[in-house]
Structures are given as structure tokens and as C-alpha cells.
Design a protein around this motif. Structure first.
Motif, mmCIF file in Angstrom:
data_model
loop_
_atom_site.group_PDB
_atom_site.id
_atom_site.type_symbol
_atom_site.label_atom_id
_atom_site.label_comp_id
_atom_site.label_asym_id
_atom_site.label_seq_id
_atom_site.Cartn_x
_atom_site.Cartn_y
_atom_site.Cartn_z
ATOM 1 N N SER A 40 4.738 -1.440 -4.945
ATOM 2 C CA SER A 40 3.971 -0.463 -5.749
ATOM 3 C C SER A 40 3.297 0.547 -4.831
ATOM 4 O O SER A 40 3.102 1.707 -5.227
ATOM 5 C CB SER A 40 2.942 -1.181 -6.609
ATOM 6 O OG SER A 40 1.988 -1.770 -5.800
ATOM 7 N N GLN A 43 5.890 3.051 -4.277
ATOM 8 C CA GLN A 43 6.057 3.922 -5.449
ATOM 9 C C GLN A 43 4.978 4.988 -5.489
ATOM 10 O O GLN A 43 5.232 6.116 -5.924
ATOM 11 C CB GLN A 43 6.013 3.084 -6.723
ATOM 12 C CG GLN A 43 6.111 3.918 -7.970
ATOM 13 C CD GLN A 43 6.867 3.220 -9.044
ATOM 14 O OE1 GLN A 43 6.862 1.997 -9.106
ATOM 15 N NE2 GLN A 43 7.512 3.983 -9.906
ATOM 16 N N GLY A 89 6.854 2.244 -12.989
ATOM 17 C CA GLY A 89 6.207 1.316 -12.063
ATOM 18 C C GLY A 89 5.649 0.103 -12.780
ATOM 19 O O GLY A 89 5.863 -1.049 -12.368
#
Lengths: 122, 587, 81, 258
Positions: A40, A43, A89
Motif C-alpha cells: 500500500s 500504491q 487499493g
């Protein structure tokens, strides 16, 4: 105010930096949940790049509620893309957490460098 | 709005609507209703797309969502809306996707009988994503369908909840998530460089001020993402683990068409957005050619060294993708025609072979070639499908796949690439034949290289009739045996329009001659099968040394395909660096 | 004035590094929540209030909660098996 | 490959990529001075064309509506996938006893927490509804409002106990809400086709500027997205919490079962 050369490229470098440490975190991770956290972070580099491309200095948000339409505003298309990206996400993170949970329920291991499909843990 | 233009968005909206409907009323639905609705939707979409492909040979069918046509914005050169453009090739591929979904739903009848029909919701969303991926004309919309396809694939791969399917799904998710991050960064760069997201507009902007670093960087990132989805070396590691552990109806879709879509999108983008300068992409095209050769050979060798049927078929898919990349790297109409025909041909054969693997998993509770020695005698229909499929893969000179291979040989520029095609086709066909002959009639020598390959004791739901499981596979094989010359007129019209939807004219396709290459391929396949049949246990010291030497490359390749997700991500980063260096060396 | 954005970007880069370097998943969850908040501030300074709102709602509320529940479920599984 | 080889390969790739990243970064338009014409065109055209003041919502629900439809079906897909993988063999019955980690004391919730959470749950739900409703006017929208409302639903759990929470927020209702949200969005996209318009065309009256009802079909789509997100995230939170309950019998079969 003199605009320093690196300031003009700051978000692109920040995005590249977040992508690089995301990759480093995923490659060296020893716990599935830690790996998902690093993913994450990786991302968030895409949010940085996209919103950086849309930003215009001295412009307001693209919401013409308190200031009339026509006042300079940043790029709303990039913000719509980042909204979709945040949903992506959240969706992928939820799925990965479920898979990590079920793998641990199956074999009690969550180390990505020891778990290998069809070959049994190393 | 003409008829076809009005119906074009239904290709995506119908499966999405059916999935949402099933999600809403799944609780109160009679048990078999979800299967029926899913099959009807897939067949309906297939017919609609087939009709649209026919209509599109005259000119591309364009549908601007929300009525935001380019001139509706009163801003020349600024495209606000998103378009679906159905050129003949895209519509035909969309129809092929729906056909495979219908066959997979038929095969999966009774496979998932729990109450909430979650499987059918996920598969319908998967179908809608593939249709949108084929038809869209906007870069970020391509990413949205790419991501929906991936999310559906992650959930379906982990569906059986076995330990291997969970670990395979985890590495599949992590690697494809990296691909989607790279694609997003590429979209950001292209938007910064060209100011638009529409394929044609990007092409015009690139033609205007040439490929500067921003556009080349954007192309590299998007190409890396599409090469990951198309499982090209060094991005291909996730494929064998994901296909080998996914449930059979899902593996049918994965190997049948999902991986081929990556190459299809690369061709479309290469033609419409980045094909402006002839020399613009020369070093990148050369790199793609060599990546294709490496993928074909590595995939073929790994196929020959497998014992788990699904993993064997997964590596044969990797090899075929390498072969298709060879034809595509030239970015010419002939290459596009070769890609389309070969993709449909190998997709049909691979789907039928995966269904045979599913039958063996269901009725013989194993997919391990050596453990199933002589077990398949009672299932002769599945045996016929498998051996016929192996022959077609190995270069049997009839049918669509042979036509595709013939076009690829014509489209491929270099001799080395032709050699790689012959070697990898022979290896994949011979591996499938070896497995088929060992399982069904029981003819086989001593297991050679494939003894040490990874395998697993697993089974799938058993109480399903054999005829119901063999029927879709047999139908697909009948389709692949159709004469390829029937498809040549459509291909001649579709190929140039894939690279530029508004192109007129017809591509000239070489006639169907019995060339030396196809004969050599089939001979090599039969030679490899004969070698495996006559293999005896190595007794003398020299024979034992030769056997050890023969196993060496396979053990090295198997070690590289380690299954560890950290390795896969490292290889992907190295692949991205390779692509970037190739693009940078253009200036 | 560009300085607040530059400082916020630097803090976001550091908080990303913090998330990666906290190897213990339990501590990483709080680093993730903090990273979500820092990103929300960056988005706010980049004139993107919608994105900041959804980053707070998803990035620093729901996702860290899912991480916490997964870790507690893993802890319960470990004691059971 | 062992750890060192991986880091070596990563370092090599980084070495190759660094100069190229710098050349791309310096070739990009400087930060704060974009050259794209797409965004300014939307800022100039959409307030007049659709009577809405939130341009991001205009792009999300009208100009690029098919992107948001893909995003909602992705959320539906992720939630259905997560529910399938989590329920696995557990089925959907409610675990009534909380799972316990031995050695970790059980802290009784004192009344202050219960009171605070009950008030906070209602306020957060209200705030979520407010953010969702004002999607086309002020920052926010269906997605943000839905996410906030879902976390509001979660706050009901510390306010009540587990079984009361599960009774107040049943999974089947959330599934229906989520499916209905996605269905309304698809219908809002498909119905204009019947009238010969383009898909997702804004055929409803556009309402008045800066009013709650502004932007015609965008209000319907915004409502559909809010439903889908509340249902989706709510269901996800329930299924994840269900994992922390003590199972009646051990769901993990001993031998390798599919």
C-alpha cells in the motif's frame, strides 16, 4: 522566489522514492501482513504522481461552491483517477488480508520467503 | 445513433447488470438458476459481439459514453468523453472471450453448488472486464478493466481455499498489483506529456512533438504492465503458480484468453498510440523480439519438464505467448492477423486440455501424470480430446492453430525466431502427448526429466457426469479443426483495422502452403514423443551421466521458478529496467 | 506559496519509509494509519479535498482496522493450532 | 535466489533506472505548471453544462461515468471475493462467543465507552449521509459518504455487544443494499439507450445551481455509489469481525482438503 530545480521535480522524485521503498519492503518482507503494508506504500506513490501532474500553482480546488466558476482551479480529472485508485487499493488490500488469514489458518506460516505453492514450505 | 452503436455498450453493461442482479437476489434464487442465467448471458454476449464484428468490417462502431462526443465539447482537439471503438478484431476477440465463458460455465455445471452463486457473480464480472478491455478506446478505462479482471482473477484463484491455491493466489495478486501500479504511473506520465487519455489523441500528440522521455517512460511502464499480464519473460513467473492451483473452469479462462489480452492490448496501443514514428520504437521492438524468443524456449523446456498436468499446460501457455510476441513485435498488419488467429487457435485447444485435466481431477482425484499411469482407461472420450489436442499443439497440419502458425512463420523476421518457434511448438506438443499416452492407453517409458517436478495430491468435486464435462471440450476441439482458410478473408479485413481502426484496405495474407517449417515441427514433435516412449532406466555409467546432464538445465530452470513472491517482484523490476534501457537507447 | 507542499511531500516520503521499516506488523498498522493522515494532508495541500476525505475514510480508518482484525485473528489461530 | 542475490539484482535495476528517472523527471512539465488541456476544459464547461459545482463529481459521475461503473463493480467483486474466501467452510452462522488469546486479559467495556460509541455511531452515520448527499455540490460524494457511514455502522459494535450488533446490521440486508446499488448504477447507464441516447446520458432535468438536486442523473448515480459502498464496506467489516469469533468446531480440516 527563485524556484529551485529540484523543487520543480519534487513530486516525481517522491513518487519514485515511495515506489522504490515499496519494492524494497515487499522483496525483503518476512510477514504477509507487513508485505501488504509495503504494497500500500507502493500504491501511494501512484497517488503522488497523479495529483502532482494535476496541480497548478496558485489555483484553488475544483469546487466552485464558495468561489465562482472560472476562477483558476487544479485538474479535476486527475483527482477522479486517484479516487478510483484508492478504491482499487482498498479492494486489493482486503483480498490480500483475507488470503493471508486463510494461509495462516491452513499451515500456521505467514513468511512469504518460505511459502511456495505446489512445493510445501521451505 | 445507429443500431450497432446503441447496442455496443450492452456488451459490458449486460454482464455487469446480471452480476449485480445475482448479487442482489442470490439469497432467494433456486439453485440451478444462476448457472442458466450465466450461460445465457455469455451466449448472448457472444452472438452480439459476433454480429458487431461483422458490422465493423465496413467501419469501426464508435460509442461515446454520456454523449460527450469530441465536437460536443466545442473545444477542437480536447476529447472529454470515453469511447468504445469496436473494430473487427476487438469485437471478434470479445466474442471469443464470451464463447470460452459459455464453455466454462457449461463445464462448471454443478461444480459450485452452494447457495449464493458467488462463483457466477465473480465470473460474470470477469467477463464484463474482458469485454471492456477489448473494446475501450481510453487509457484509464483500459486500466479500470485491467484491474477489475485482476481482482476477479485473484478471488477465483483462491476459491478452492487449498494451501497451494492460497499461496498461488497471493503471489498472483502481488505481482499483478505491481503491474497495475506501473500502468497507473505510465498513465500519469502520458497524461502529463500529451494532455489526453484517448488512444488516437495520444497518437496524434506523439506524432506532433515526437517521442520525448516522458512519453517513452510512459510507454515503458504500460508495456511492462501488459507484458506482466501477457506473462512474457521475466514477468511470467506468476502464471504457472496461478494456473496450476486455480479451479479448472477458471484455468480455462486464464489460459484460454486472459493472458492473450495483454498482447492484444500491447498491439493495439503499439499501433494506434505509439506506432507514429516508424523508427520510433525500433530498439524496443528488437527487445520484444528477443524476449519472445526467450519466453518461447524457456516455456517449452519447462513444459517438457513438468508432471502436474495443469502446471504443464500453464507453461505451454507461456511458450505460446512467447511465440505470439514474436509475430507482434513487428507491429505490421500481417503480425496482427497472425496474433489473432494463433490466439484463438491456442485458446480453444488449451481450454479443451484444461477441461481434460479437470475431468481427471474430478473422476481420478489427481492431476499428476506419473500417479495417473494407466488410470484414464475408463475415460476414453477425455483421452481422445487430450491426444488430439496434443497433436494439434504439436503442429498437426489442419485447423486454426496450423493456420495461425503458418501466418506467424510468415510474419517473423529472423531465422533464430523461426527456430525457437519450431523447438517450443515441438516441446509443448510432445509434452502433452507424452502425458496423454501415459495416462490413457498407458504407453510410456520410464519417467525422465519430469520426475522431480513439483506436484500435489488434490481433487475436485466428483459427482458430475462425464458426458457433461467432456461435451464443452469436444465442441471447442471441433471448432479448432475448422479450416483456417475460412477465416482468412475476415482476418485480412480485421488486421489493418486493429492497428488503425479508420484504416481502409485489406492486408495481403500469404496462401496456405505446406511449408518446410510446419513439416519440421510435426516431425520434431513425433521424435520427442518417440524418445520419451523408448526411454529405459539408465544402467551404464555413461547413460547415468547423460541422464544427469539432461536433467541439469531443467533443475536450474525449476530453481529459477522458485514460487517465492520476493523473487518474482525482483525479476519484474529487472524487466522494467531492461525495457527502460531499450527505450532510452533510441535517442 | 509552494513551501508547505514541499514540506508535506518530504514528510510523506519519510512516513512511507517508516511504514516499510517497522517490521513488526502490529507497529506497522499504526505507521500505516499515520501515513494515511499524512497523505490526506498532502492531498489537501494539493487542492484535492475529495481525495483527502476518501484517503482519511479508507486509508487511515477502514484499512488499518482490517489490518488489526487480521492480526488478532492470526494471533487467535496461532494459539488454537 | 537468496536474500543477497535479490538485493544485488534490485540494486542493479535501481542503478540502471536512476538516470532515466531523472531524465523523465526533468522532462516533465514543472510541478505547478501543467500543460494538459483536459482538466481546464472540464473546469470551464461542466458548471454550465450540468449545473454542478463539484467538478470531481462531474468527472466521476458524468464525463467519465463508465470508469466509476468499473470501480463500483471492482468493489462488488472484491467484497464478494473476500466474503467467499472468509466464509470458506465457516458458513454464515454467527459465532456467539468471542475468540480469546490466552494471557491477554479481557477488559470489560465501561459505561463511558458504551455511551460515547452510541452517540458517535449516530453522528458518524449522519455525517456520512451528509457527505454522500452533498456529492455534486461540495467536496465528498457517494464513495466518501459511504465509507464514513460504513465506519459508523462499525461504531455500533462497541456501543452494543456483538450479537446485538449483528442483529442491528444483518449481512443479508447489506448484501442486498450493495447489489441494489450496483444494479441501479447499471440501469442508470443502460436506460438512456432505450431512448436512443448514449449510455450514461444525462436525460433527467439538471436541477438548479448549488442545490442538493443538481446534475440530473448524477444524483441517481451518486446515490447508487453510496449504497454500493455502504453495503460493500459494511459486509467486509462484518465478515472480518466474524473471523475473531471462537469457532464451534475446528474449521481447519486436518488432511489436505480442497
Amino acid at each position: 522566489m527563485t524556484s529551485l530545480p529540484w523543487l520543480a521535480a519534487l513530486p516525481w522524485l517522491a513518487a519514485a522514492w515511495l515506489f522504490a521503498i515499496g519494492v524494497y519492503g515487499v522483496v525483503t518482507s518476512r510477514h504477509y501482513v507487513h508485505l501488504i503494508g509495503c504494497l500500500s506504500v507502493c500504491q501511494s506513490s501512484t497517488y503522488m504522481l497523479l495529483l502532482g501532474v494535476g496541480f497548478r500553482r496558485g489555483a484553488g480546488p475544483p469546487i466552485f461552491y464558495d468561489h465562482p466558476p472560472g476562477t483558476p482551479a487544479v485538474d479535476p480529472v486527475m483527482q477522479a483517477l486517484v479516487l478510483t485508485d484508492i478504491v482499487v487499493g482498498a479492494a486489493v488490500t482486503a483480498l490480500l488480508l483475507v488470503i493471508a488469514l486463510q494461509v495462516h489458518k491452513r499451515c500456521g506460516l505467514v513468511d512469504p520467503q518460505r511459502l511456495r505453492p505446489l512445493r510445501g514450505p521451505k | 445513433m445507429t443500431g450497432p452503436e446503441t447496442l455496443l455498450p450492452l456488451v459490458v453493461l449486460a454482464p455487469l447488470g446480471m452480476a449485480a442482479l445475482l448479487a442482489t437476489i442470490a439469497h432467494w434464487l433456486p439453485s440451478r438458476m444462476a448457472d442458466v442465467l450465466a450461460i445465457l448471458t455469455a451466449l448472448g454476449i457472444m452472438l452480439l459481439c459476433g454480429w458487431l464484428a461483422g458490422q465493423a468490417t465496413g467501419g469501426p462502431i464508435v460509442h461515446w459514453f454520456g454523449g460527450w462526443t469530441p465536437d460536443a465539447a466545442h473545444r477542437p482537439g480536447v476529447i472529454l468523453g470515453i469511447a468504445f471503438v469496436a473494430d473487427p478484431a476487438s469485437a471478434a476477440l470479445a466474442a471469443f472471450c464470451a464463447l470460452l465463458f459459455a464453455a466454462s460455465f457449461l463445464f462448471a455445471w454443478g461444480y459450485f453448488d452452494e447457495v449464493h452463486s458467488h462463483f457466477h457473480i465473480l465470473m460474470l464480472l470477469f467477463l464484463a472486464a474482458m469485454e471492456g478491455f477489448c473494446l475501450t478506446h481510453d487509457l484509464f478505462n483500459l486500466f479500470v478493466w485491467f484491474e477489475l479482471m485482476s481482482v476477479a482473477a485473484f478471488a477465483l484463484t483462491a476459491y478452492p481455499l487449498g494451501q497451494s491455491s492460497l499461496e498461488g493466489a497471493f503471489s498472483f495478486t502481488v505481482t499483478n498489483s505491481f503491474a497495475s501500479f506501473m500502468m497507473l504511473m505510465g498513465i500519469g506520465l502520458l497524461y502529463a506529456g500529451t494532455g489526453t487519455l484517448d488512444f488516437t489523441a495520444i497518437g496524434q500528440a506523439m506524432a506532433r512533438h515526437g517521442p520525448d522521455p516522458v512519453i517513452l517512460g510512459g510507454f515503458c511502464l504500460i508495456a511492462a504492465a501488459l507484458l506482466t499480464k501477457a506473462a512474457i519473460l521475466p514477468f511470467h513467473f506468476w502464471l504457472s503458480d496461478a494456473h496450476a492451483v486455480a479451479p479448472t473452469p477458471v484455468s480455462v479462462i486464464f489460459s484460454g484468453v486472459m493472458v492473450g489480452l495483454g498482447l492484444f492490448a500491447l498491439t493495439k496501443l503499439g499501433g494506434q498510440s505509439f506506432g507514429a514514428g516508424e523508427g520510433a520504437m525500433a530498439p524496443v521492438r528488437a527487445l520484444l523480439l528477443w524476449l519472445g524468443v526467450a519466453t518461447a524456449v524457456v516455456g517449452g523446456l519447462m513444459t517438457w519438464g513438468q508432471r502436474h498436468l495443469k502446471r504443464l499446460l500453464a507453461f505451454s501457455t507461456v511458450s505460446h505467448l512467447g511465440i505470439m510476441l514474436l509475430a507482434v513485435s513487428a507491429l505490421k498488419p500481417l503480425g496482427a492477423a497472425a496474433l489473432l488467429l494463433y490466439l484463438v487457435g491456442q485458446g480453444l485447444v488449451k481450454a479443451a486440455l484444461f477441461m481434460v485435466a479437470g475431468i481427471l481431477l474430478a473422476l481420478r482425484a489427481s492431476a499428476d501424470e506419473i500417479a495417473l499411469y494407466r488410470e484414464g482407461r475408463g475415460l476414453w472420450p477425455a483421452g481422445v480430446v487430450m491426444i488430439l489436442g496434443g497433436l494439434i499443439l504439436g503442429g498437426l497440419p489442419i485447423g486454426l492453430l496450423h493456420g495461425g502458425g503458418h501466418l506467424i512463420h510468415a510474419a517473423v523476421p529472423s531465422r533464430v525466431a523461426e527456430g525457437a518457434i519450431i523447438l517450443s511448438t515441438a516441446l509443448t506438443g510432445a509434452a502433452v502427448l507424452r502425458a496423454g499416452l501415459r495416462i490413457f492407453p498407458g504407453w510410456s517409458g520410464v519417467p525422465g526429466v519430469e520426475r522431480g517436478a513439483p506436484t500435489e495430491r488434490e481433487h475436485e468435486k466428483a459427482d458430475r457426469p462425464l458426458w457433461l464435462m467432456v461435451l464443452p471440450g469436444a465442441l471447442l476441439l471441433v471448432l479448432v479443426l475448422a479450416p483456417s482458410s475460412a477465416a482468412f478473408p475476415f482476418l485480412a479485413a480485421a488486421a489493418p483495422r486493429l492497428l488503425d481502426p479508420w484504416a481502409a484496405g485489406i492486408a495481403t495474407l500469404p496462401e496456405e502452403g505446406g511449408t518446410l517449417a510446419s513439416g519440421a515441427t510435426f516431425a520434431a514433435t513425433l521424435a520427442l514423443v518417440a524418445m520419451s516412449l523408448l526411454r529405459r532406466r539408465p544402467t551404464g555409467r555413461l547413460a547415468r551421466l547423460a541422464a544427469w546432464g539432461e536433467r541439469l538445465p531443467f533443475r536450474a530452470l525449476e530453481a529459477a521458478h522458485s514460487g517465492v513472491v520476493s523473487d518474482y517482484v525482483t525479476w519484474m523490476t529487472a524487466g522494467l529496467a531492461l525495457l527502460a534501457v531499450a527505450a532510452a537507447s533510441w535517442r | 506559496m509552494i513551501w508547505p507542499v514541499a514540506v508535506a511531500l518530504a514528510v510523506a516520503a519519510l512516513s512511507g519509509l517508516l511504514v516499510v521499516l517497522s517490521r513488526d506488523p502490529k507497529r506497522q498498522v499504526f505507521a500505516l494509519a499515520a501515513n494515511g493522515l499524512v497523505l490526506a494532508v498532502v492531498f489537501f495541500l494539493l487542492r484535492a479535498p475529495d481525495v483527502a476525505l476518501s484517503e482519511i475514510a479508507v486509508g487511515s480508518a477502514i484499512t488499518p482496522f482490517l489490518f488489526l482484525v487480521t492480526l488478532s485473528a492470526i494471533a487467535m489461530n496461532r494459539t488454537r493450532s | 535466489m537468496n536474500g543477497r542475490w535479490r538485493l544485488a539484482l534490485l540494486a542493479l535495476a535501481a542503478l540502471l533506472l536512476a538516470p532515466l528517472i531523472w531524465s523523465v523527471a526533468s522532462a516533465l512539465p514543472p510541478f505547478g505548471a501543467p500543460e494538459a488541456a483536459y482538466g481546464p476544459a472540464v473546469n470551464a464547461l461542466l458548471p454550465g453544462a450540468r449545473n454542478v459545482s463539484n467538478m470531481v463529481a462531474a468527472v466521476n459521475f458524468d464525463v467519465r461515468g463508465i470508469d466509476t461503473l468499473g470501480e463500483e463493480s471492482m468493489l462488488l467483486c472484491a467484497v464478494v471475493g473476500a466474503v467467499v474466501l472468509l466464509r470458506g467452510r465457516r458458513g454464515e452462522d454467527r459465532g456467539d462467543r468471542a475468540g480469546r488469546v490466552p494471557g491477554r486479559p479481557i477488559v470489560e467495556r465501561d459505561d463511558a465507552t458504551i455511551l460515547a460509541c452510541r452517540i458517535a455511531a449516530l453522528l458518524v452515520l449522519l455525517f456520512g449521509a451528509y457527505v454522500a448527499l452533498h456529492g455534486t455540490v461540495t467536496p465528498g460524494g457517494g464513495f466518501q459518504g459511504g465509507a464514513i457511514a460504513a465506519s459508523g455502522l462499525l461504531l455500533v459494535y462497541p456501543g452494543e455487544d456483538y450479537s446485538c450488533w449483528r442483529a442491528l446490521v444483518p449481512g443479508t440486508v447489506l448484501t442486498v443494499i450493495e447489489g441494489a446499488g450496483a444494479l441501479i448504477f447499471v440501469l442508470a447507464a443502460a436506460l438512456p439507450l432505450a431512448g436512443g441516447h448514449a449510455a450514461l446520458a444525462n436525460i433527467l432535468p439538471l436541477g438548479t445551481w448549488k442545490d442538493l438536486y443538481s446534475g440530473g442523473v448524477m444524483v441517481v448515480v451518486n446515490f447508487a455509489v453510496a449504497l454500493a459502498v455502504v453495503g460493500g464496506f459494511g459486509l467486509l467489516l462484518i465478515e472480518f469481525m466474524e473471523e475473531t469469533r471462537a469457532p464451534e468446531e475446528d474449521p481447519v480440516p486436518d488432511e489436505e482438503d480442497r
